[in-house]
Structures are given as C-alpha cells and as structure tokens.
Scaffold this motif. Structure first.
Motif, PDB file in Angstrom:
ATOM      1  N   PHE A 113       0.849  -1.178   0.000  1.00  0.00           N
ATOM      2  CA  PHE A 113       0.000   0.000   0.000  1.00  0.00           C
ATOM      3  C   PHE A 113       0.893   1.239   0.000  1.00  0.00           C
ATOM      4  N   TYR A 114       0.644   2.128  -0.957  1.00  0.00           N
ATOM      5  CA  TYR A 114       1.538   3.260  -1.190  1.00  0.00           C
ATOM      6  C   TYR A 114       0.762   4.555  -1.369  1.00  0.00           C
ATOM      7  N   THR A 115       1.405   5.655  -1.004  1.00  0.00           N
ATOM      8  CA  THR A 115       0.907   6.992  -1.270  1.00  0.00           C
ATOM      9  C   THR A 115       1.976   7.727  -2.077  1.00  0.00           C
ATOM     10  N   ILE A 116       1.548   8.414  -3.119  1.00  0.00           N
ATOM     11  CA  ILE A 116       2.468   9.185  -3.949  1.00  0.00           C
ATOM     12  C   ILE A 116       2.003  10.633  -3.952  1.00  0.00           C
ATOM     13  N   GLU A 117       2.890  11.532  -3.544  1.00  0.00           N
ATOM     14  CA  GLU A 117       2.628  12.971  -3.615  1.00  0.00           C
ATOM     15  C   GLU A 117       3.274  13.510  -4.874  1.00  0.00           C
ATOM     16  N   ILE A 118       2.507  14.262  -5.665  1.00  0.00           N
ATOM     17  CA  ILE A 118       3.049  14.930  -6.841  1.00  0.00           C
ATOM     18  C   ILE A 118       3.106  16.411  -6.499  1.00  0.00           C
ATOM     19  N   LYS A 119       4.292  17.010  -6.645  1.00  0.00           N
ATOM     20  CA  LYS A 119       4.494  18.403  -6.247  1.00  0.00           C
ATOM     21  C   LYS A 119       5.065  19.237  -7.382  1.00  0.00           C
ATOM     22  N   ARG A 120       4.704  20.510  -7.378  1.00  0.00           N
ATOM     23  CA  ARG A 120       5.357  21.538  -8.187  1.00  0.00           C
ATOM     24  C   ARG A 120       6.022  22.434  -7.155  1.00  0.00           C
ATOM     25  N   GLU A 121       7.338  22.455  -7.185  1.00  0.00           N
ATOM     26  CA  GLU A 121       8.113  23.085  -6.114  1.00  0.00           C
ATOM     27  C   GLU A 121       7.700  22.417  -4.806  1.00  0.00           C
ATOM     28  N   GLU A 122       7.233  23.152  -3.816  1.00  0.00           N
ATOM     29  CA  GLU A 122       6.848  22.530  -2.545  1.00  0.00           C
ATOM     30  C   GLU A 122       5.351  22.311  -2.414  1.00  0.00           C
ATOM     31  N   LYS A 123       4.582  22.701  -3.439  1.00  0.00           N
ATOM     32  CA  LYS A 123       3.128  22.625  -3.373  1.00  0.00           C
ATOM     33  C   LYS A 123       2.617  21.295  -3.931  1.00  0.00           C
ATOM     34  N   ILE A 124       1.778  20.601  -3.176  1.00  0.00           N
ATOM     35  CA  ILE A 124       1.186  19.355  -3.647  1.00  0.00           C
ATOM     36  C   ILE A 124       0.148  19.687  -4.711  1.00  0.00           C
ATOM     37  N   VAL A 125       0.289  19.066  -5.887  1.00  0.00           N
ATOM     38  CA  VAL A 125      -0.650  19.289  -6.991  1.00  0.00           C
ATOM     39  C   VAL A 125      -1.564  18.085  -7.224  1.00  0.00           C
ATOM     40  N   ALA A 126      -1.175  16.916  -6.714  1.00  0.00           N
ATOM     41  CA  ALA A 126      -2.000  15.721  -6.833  1.00  0.00           C
ATOM     42  C   ALA A 126      -1.573  14.710  -5.774  1.00  0.00           C
ATOM     43  N   LEU A 127      -2.539  13.897  -5.343  1.00  0.00           N
ATOM     44  CA  LEU A 127      -2.285  12.803  -4.409  1.00  0.00           C
ATOM     45  C   LEU A 127      -2.782  11.502  -5.036  1.00  0.00           C
ATOM     46  N   PHE A 128      -1.942  10.493  -5.010  1.00  0.00           N
ATOM     47  CA  PHE A 128      -2.219   9.205  -5.649  1.00  0.00           C
ATOM     48  C   PHE A 128      -2.065   8.119  -4.595  1.00  0.00           C
ATOM     49  N   LYS A 129      -2.994   7.182  -4.577  1.00  0.00           N
ATOM     50  CA  LYS A 129      -2.885   6.032  -3.684  1.00  0.00           C
ATOM     51  C   LYS A 129      -2.910   4.775  -4.527  1.00  0.00           C
ATOM     52  N   GLY A 130      -2.089   3.812  -4.161  1.00  0.00           N
ATOM     53  CA  GLY A 130      -2.028   2.582  -4.926  1.00  0.00           C
ATOM     54  C   GLY A 130      -1.899   1.344  -4.061  1.00  0.00           C
ATOM     55  N   THR A 131      -2.568   0.287  -4.494  1.00  0.00           N
ATOM     56  CA  THR A 131      -2.446  -1.036  -3.887  1.00  0.00           C
ATOM     57  C   THR A 131      -1.837  -1.938  -4.946  1.00  0.00           C
ATOM     58  N   VAL A 132      -0.875  -2.741  -4.544  1.00  0.00           N
ATOM     59  CA  VAL A 132      -0.161  -3.595  -5.487  1.00  0.00           C
ATOM     60  C   VAL A 132      -0.207  -5.057  -5.045  1.00  0.00           C
ATOM     61  N   PHE A 133      -0.131  -5.926  -6.036  1.00  0.00           N
ATOM     62  CA  PHE A 133       0.005  -7.360  -5.799  1.00  0.00           C
ATOM     63  C   PHE A 133       1.471  -7.718  -5.961  1.00  0.00           C
ATOM     64  N   ARG A 134       2.017  -8.429  -4.986  1.00  0.00           N
ATOM     65  CA  ARG A 134       3.415  -8.849  -5.002  1.00  0.00           C
ATOM     66  C   ARG A 134       3.486 -10.332  -5.352  1.00  0.00           C
ATOM     67  N   SER A 135       4.028 -10.630  -6.525  1.00  0.00           N
ATOM     68  CA  SER A 135       4.163 -12.038  -6.939  1.00  0.00           C
ATOM     69  C   SER A 135       5.316 -12.700  -6.176  1.00  0.00           C
ATOM     70  N   ASP A 136       5.455 -13.987  -6.371  1.00  0.00           N
ATOM     71  CA  ASP A 136       6.571 -14.704  -5.760  1.00  0.00           C
ATOM     72  C   ASP A 136       7.830 -14.656  -6.631  1.00  0.00           C
ATOM     73  N   LYS A 137       7.708 -14.111  -7.846  1.00  0.00           N
ATOM     74  CA  LYS A 137       8.821 -14.087  -8.785  1.00  0.00           C
ATOM     75  C   LYS A 137       9.821 -12.988  -8.393  1.00  0.00           C
ATOM     76  N   GLU A 138      11.060 -13.371  -8.252  1.00  0.00           N
ATOM     77  CA  GLU A 138      12.128 -12.455  -7.858  1.00  0.00           C
ATOM     78  C   GLU A 138      12.737 -11.805  -9.095  1.00  0.00           C
ATOM     79  N   TRP A 139      13.171 -10.564  -8.975  1.00  0.00           N
ATOM     80  CA  TRP A 139      13.777  -9.843 -10.087  1.00  0.00           C
ATOM     81  C   TRP A 139      15.095 -10.474 -10.549  1.00  0.00           C
ATOM     82  N   GLY A 140      15.872 -10.986  -9.671  1.00  0.00           N
ATOM     83  CA  GLY A 140      17.170 -11.542 -10.063  1.00  0.00           C
ATOM     84  C   GLY A 140      17.098 -12.903 -10.718  1.00  0.00           C
ATOM     85  N   ASN A 141      15.909 -13.508 -10.740  1.00  0.00           N
ATOM     86  CA  ASN A 141      15.764 -14.876 -11.247  1.00  0.00           C
ATOM     87  C   ASN A 141      15.126 -14.947 -12.628  1.00  0.00           C
ATOM     88  N   ASN A 142      15.272 -13.897 -13.446  1.00  0.00           N
ATOM     89  CA  ASN A 142      14.671 -13.958 -14.784  1.00  0.00           C
ATOM     90  C   ASN A 142      15.644 -13.550 -15.844  1.00  0.00           C
TER      91      ASN A 142
END
Length: 136
Positions: free
Chosen positions: A107-136
């Motif tokens: 579960f993640y929150t992403i702040e998008i800013k122009r200089e120090e001002k927040i211009v958008a807020l994004f929330k995301g939920t992700v599925f984590r597979s069992d596949k490792e990055w180093g094994n492909n």
C-alpha cells in the motif's frame, strides 16, 4: 539485484515513462522519487496538463517503489486526486512512500508536487508475486 538495478532494468524497457521524459531522482527499498516537465503535447483543450500525465508519473513511481523490494509486483487498485492545475513548462516531482507492505500486497501513497506545493495525491495497492527480479 539492488533497488537501483531493478529500477534501471524496468526503466530501460518502459517506453511510456521514457516518452514522458521522466528522470529517476532517487530509489531505495519502498520509495522512489521521479521528476518530469510538462510539455505542450501533454496539455488538453483548456491549456492545462491532462490528468493522465500526473496519474502516469505517479503510477511509474508506484511501480518502481514496490518492485525495489526485489519481487515482481503490479498495481491492482489506484486512485488520484487532482488538486492544482499544471501548465506547459511546469516541473513536477512524484515521491512514492510505502504505507504498508505485506506478503502479497503493498500500500503506497504518492505525492506529486510543483516546487513545494502538492498538486495531486495518488494512492495505490499492489500485488506482489513470488517471482524475484534476479531470477529472470
């Protein structure tokens, strides 16, 4: 693989993030900072940035942040709140922060800013597979 190696590999194959003009500013486990500049072809009929631009920047930040843990992961639910308008030439930064990480989900929150001002807020939920990055 290190978080930076994973993100570099992902970015090399990510034609859309490259087209956006994204620069990877920082990455470590569970977090990522990206930047880009709004171009004319990214604006809509009102002369402001299309909402899909901030959404896409945040989505890339989410992908890079969660995959930095070494397990291949994809988004399953995302949403965005557009707070301020953006115009051609605006430089924006997206900072992805991990709110919670479980075995199969993140579960993640992403702040998008122009200089120090927040211009958008994004929330995301992700599925984590069992596949490792180093094994492909």
């Amino acid at each position: 693989m290190t978080p930076k190696e994973i993100v570099n590999k992902m970015f090399q194959n990510d034609a859309f993030s490259q087209w956006l003009g994204i620069t990877v500013e920082n990455v470590s486990e569970g977090t990522c900072t990206l930047s880009m500049e709004i171009r004319k072809e990214m604006t809509n009929g009102f002369g402001i940035a299309h909402g899909g631009i901030t959404y896409s920047l945040a989505d890339s930040a989410l992908a890079f942040a969660v995959n930095s843990h070494g397990r291949q992961s994809v988004s399953i639910d995302t949403s965005i709140n557009h707070i301020e308008t953006l115009k051609e030439g605006d430089k924006i930064v997206a900072v992805a922060k991990q709110d919670a990480l479980k075995n199969k989900f993140g579960f993640y929150t992403i702040e998008i800013k122009r200089e120090e001002k927040i211009v958008a807020l994004f929330k995301g939920t992700v599925f984590r597979s069992d596949k490792e990055w180093g094994n492909n």
